[in-house]
Design an enzyme around this catalytic site. Structure first.
Site, short mmCIF file in Angstrom:
data_model
loop_
_atom_site.label_atom_id
_atom_site.label_comp_id
_atom_site.label_asym_id
_atom_site.label_seq_id
_atom_site.Cartn_x
_atom_site.Cartn_y
_atom_site.Cartn_z
N CYS A 47 0.83 -1.22 0.00
CA CYS A 47 0.00 0.00 0.00
C CYS A 47 0.86 1.26 0.00
O CYS A 47 0.50 2.29 0.56
CB CYS A 47 -1.04 0.03 1.12
N TYR A 53 -1.52 4.20 1.20
CA TYR A 53 -2.44 4.51 0.11
C TYR A 53 -2.33 5.98 -0.32
O TYR A 53 -3.29 6.56 -0.83
CB TYR A 53 -3.89 4.19 0.47
N HIS A 73 -6.65 -4.94 -5.64
CA HIS A 73 -5.24 -5.31 -5.60
C HIS A 73 -4.77 -5.97 -6.88
O HIS A 73 -3.73 -6.65 -6.88
CB HIS A 73 -4.92 -6.19 -4.40
N HIS A 80 -2.54 -0.48 -6.98
CA HIS A 80 -3.85 -0.05 -6.50
C HIS A 80 -4.56 0.90 -7.48
O HIS A 80 -5.09 1.94 -7.08
CB HIS A 80 -3.72 0.62 -5.13
#
Length: 702
Positions: free
Chosen positions: A296, A340, A559, A643
């Site tokens: 992430c 993220y 993912h 992502h």
């Protein structure tokens, strides 16, 4: 620099502690009771811990599809009545027939001893009649030993046991005792041949197997019109992040600290794998020296082709992969811990970072600037994250995730989404922020895509996404954004939507300017393969319309990832990373677009770039020579992606100023905000639009 062979041997020696899981939700019925609690941290050779865990990445454990035991897999496979198993060799007392007896305490094993029969080894199953099959499950030995675990492998089928076609799958399995499942396009077969090319731990020349299971389907393979998908490529991990290497065209992939999960990380390592397109080999490595779990992460390629990974599970660290030296090193730590977040390489070579409340605390994830030249981070108090937040149902935990960032002129960054409100960020001094307007009639579009398909004209395509990260209906919306100077309101054109609503899809710009869109769900739901979109689309920038192309057979959702390779194909893989769930996808496929085929389906002849310079300076020219007449030329920046976010890819069309036979002089952009410094792939296309293999060219920092 090490050769590929030396590199492969080194990586193979680091294969321990990779976890795997069963990935057959659409094939094997769910038969394991109370599996909802078996989902989280792989510790101690892939064993799963469940203590105190109720959610994974914001999803209730109850909502994540459950995994299956080896017994459940065997019960759901075709019953091997009257089947026979043969092998190239076996140790007395360990015959190949043991793989069909339904008992995981008995195994097939090749001859014992350090000097046993050399690899490769083959196991052939005769099912005695034809079936339409689409997957196999290899169950390694369950007696506590790992000797003979299969690493690299090939799976082939036959109707007569004599003629075996091209493989339906290749790749590498992880060195664990967990069930390995390979899904492939449905094919009619009586015989299945499983060839072990390596022993997963490089311990000796052996192969072993406790049970080999084959699954049938009633669904024929999809039509192949509109390009073609390759056989399945098995990975020893779920490939969540990808990066293209400029000196080889190889693709580096990674998951997290474990191969099948990110939950419960202690932040000390990252499992990686390298795909070698020239050989089809997938190697593996456990990166421990940076002390960084890079799941992430923020991700981009710097001006020298290095992969810069920031934050994530280890939310304050920066790690850099040198493609040239094949080594990861630790870099300066960020001031703000993040997960993220998004980052983008800029016209001056610095890297801008913003957002990331998934890790390191909620809110206040304002801009930071990294200098690769001095290895320092500075905070940008004038670059607030607040203007780019979405109105996500889960609040700021999600609303500052996965920004759609583009480096632009004079060190500025354009933020195209996923919020419907767009922004400019300046990176000089303490930073700055200015409104760029709303994205047409679009709503917030979390986990949608934004692709700079023509940087010369400042053109960006945006597609899909959903108002919230999960439990949210995706859209098929599509828009064209046109950039001009920084701090201006951008032009937005609403265009015809995609055929399918998509969140968690991936989009890749191709030579010639078309955009390939694959995967995703009509309802955004992490760790689920329901509402999967198996029908990819191809967007045409001239007609601004979407066309359906060859369907896929493997869901690519949360993912998952995709990247353009040097042969103008697209590697698409991954999905899941949810522990012992049923939706982990330890695999990838290569999509060959329609421009690689003639009208009759045969492979098209490709132009060849016979001469091209290594460098492409700002305001300079490229003089190249091809073997046949070419009409179009593109440079496309190399990518890293994770992502649904790829801030690196941008296409720059080049137009010949002079032509002398098959030699072309191509003027280059004059602004480093258009042609960002770094490595690019140079493609030449003939009149049919068929591209050459790429030549790598380097754009230096001006």
């Amino acid at each position: 620099m090490h050769s590929n062979m030396l590199r492969l041997l080194a990586l193979m020696s680091l294969s321990a502690n990779f976890a795997n899981a069963i990935t057959t939700e659409q094939i094997v019925p769910n038969t394991v009771p109370n599996a909802k609690n078996v989902q989280a941290a792989a510790v101690n050779n892939g064993q799963l811990s469940t203590e105190g865990i109720e959610t994974l990445d914001g999803m209730a454990i109850d909502a994540i599809p459950e995994g299956r035991s080896a017994e459940a897999v065997m019960a759901s496979a075709i019953t091997p009545a009257q089947w026979t198993a043969t092998a190239d060799s076996y140790q007395p007392g360990y015959p190949p027939s043991n793989v069909l007896d339904g008992n995981t305490n008995t195994i097939w094993h090749t001859p014992f001893g350090a000097n046993g029969n050399p690899l490769p080894h083959t196991l052939t199953i005769d099912m005695k009649q034809q079936y339409l099959i689409n997957s196999i499950a290899y169950i390694p030995r369950q007696d506590g030993s790992q000797n003979g675990n299969v690493g690299q492998h090939i799976i082939q089928t036959s109707l007569d046991g004599v003629t075996y076609g091209k493989p339906v799958a290749t790749g590498t399995y992880a060195d664990t005792n967990l069930t390995k499942t390979t899904i492939f396009e449905a094919t009619n077969a009586r015989f299945v041949r499983f060839t072990a090319q390596t022993e997963a731990g490089n311990r000796g020349p052996w192969t072993s197997c406790a049970s080999f299971n084959i699954f049938q389907t009633t669904v024929q393979a999809p039509a192949t019109s509109g390009g073609e998908w390759s056989p399945t490529i098995d990975f020893p991990l779920v490939p969540v992040s990808l990066g293209l290497e400029y000196n080889s065209g190889n693709v580096l992939a990674w998951s997290a600290y474990a191969a099948s999960t990110f939950g419960g990380s202690k932040g000390g390592n990252t499992l990686t794998a390298t795909y070698f397109p020239a050989t089809g080999i997938v190697s593996q490595r456990n990166v421990t020296n940076t002390g960084h779990d890079m799941f992430c992460e923020g991700l981009s390629i710097d001006t020298t082709g290095r992969f810069v990974a920031t934050g994530g599970d280890t939310n304050y660290k920066t790690s850099i992969y040198s493609v040239r030296y094949d080594v990861w090193t630790a870099a300066a730590q960020m001031h703000v811990p993040r997960g993220y977040a998004s980052q983008a390489t800029l016209s001056n070579g610095n890297i801008f970072m913003i957002g990331g409340s998934w890790a390191g605390g909620l809110g206040g994830k304002n801009g930071e600037l990294y200098s690769p030249f001095s290895n320092t981070w500075i905070q940008l108090s004038g670059a607030p994250v607040a203007p780019m937040l979405t109105n996500d149902a889960q609040g700021v935990y999600r609303s500052d995730n996965h920004g759609w960032l583009f480096g632009w002129k004079n060190g500025y960054v354009f933020q195209a989404g996923p919020s419907k409100n767009m922004n400019w960020y300046g990176t000089a001094g303490a930073g700055s922020n200015a409104r760029a307007g709303a994205r047409g009639n679009d709503a917030d579009s979390m986990c949608g895509n934004a692709i700079m398909y023509d940087a010369t004209q400042g053109k960006i395509l945006t597609v899909g996404g959903a108002p919230s990260y999960q439990s949210s209906q995706a859209t098929a919306n599509a828009h064209i954004i046109t950039l001009n100077g920084p701090n201006s309101i951008v032009a937005v054109q609403n265009i015809n939507p995609m055929w399918y609503k998509r969140s968690f899809a991936n989009s890749v710009v191709l030579p010639g300017g078309k955009v390939f869109i694959t995967g995703g769900q009509s309802t955004a739901q992490p760790f689920s393969d329901t509402t999967s979109q198996l029908q990819p689309e191809l967007w045409d920038p001239v007609s601004t319309t979407f066309t359906k192309v060859a369907s896929n057979t493997i869901p690519r959702n949360y993912h998952s990832t995709a990247i353009l390779m040097a042969d103008a194909t697209v590697l698409s893989g991954g999905g899941g990373l949810c522990g012992a769930c049923a939706t982990n996808h330890f695999d990838a496929q290569v999509y060959s677009p329609p421009y690689l085929f003639n009208a009759d389906g045969s492979r098209a002849g490709r132009p060849i770039i016979t001469n091209a310079p290594a460098n492409a300076p700002i305001s300079g020219t490229l003089t190249i020579t091809t073997n046949v007449a070419c009409t179009k030329f593109d440079i496309i920046r190399l990518s890293t992606t994770t992502h649904t976010v790829n801030t690196d890819q941008r296409r720059i069309p080049l137009y010949p100023r002079t032509t002398n036979g098959f030699t072309y002089t191509l003027p280059l952009p004059t602004d480093p905000g258009i042609m960002l410094p770094g490595y690019y792939m140079l493609f030449a296309m003939n009149a049919k639009g068929t591209p050459s293999l790429a030549k790598f060219v380097y754009v230096p920092v001006p």
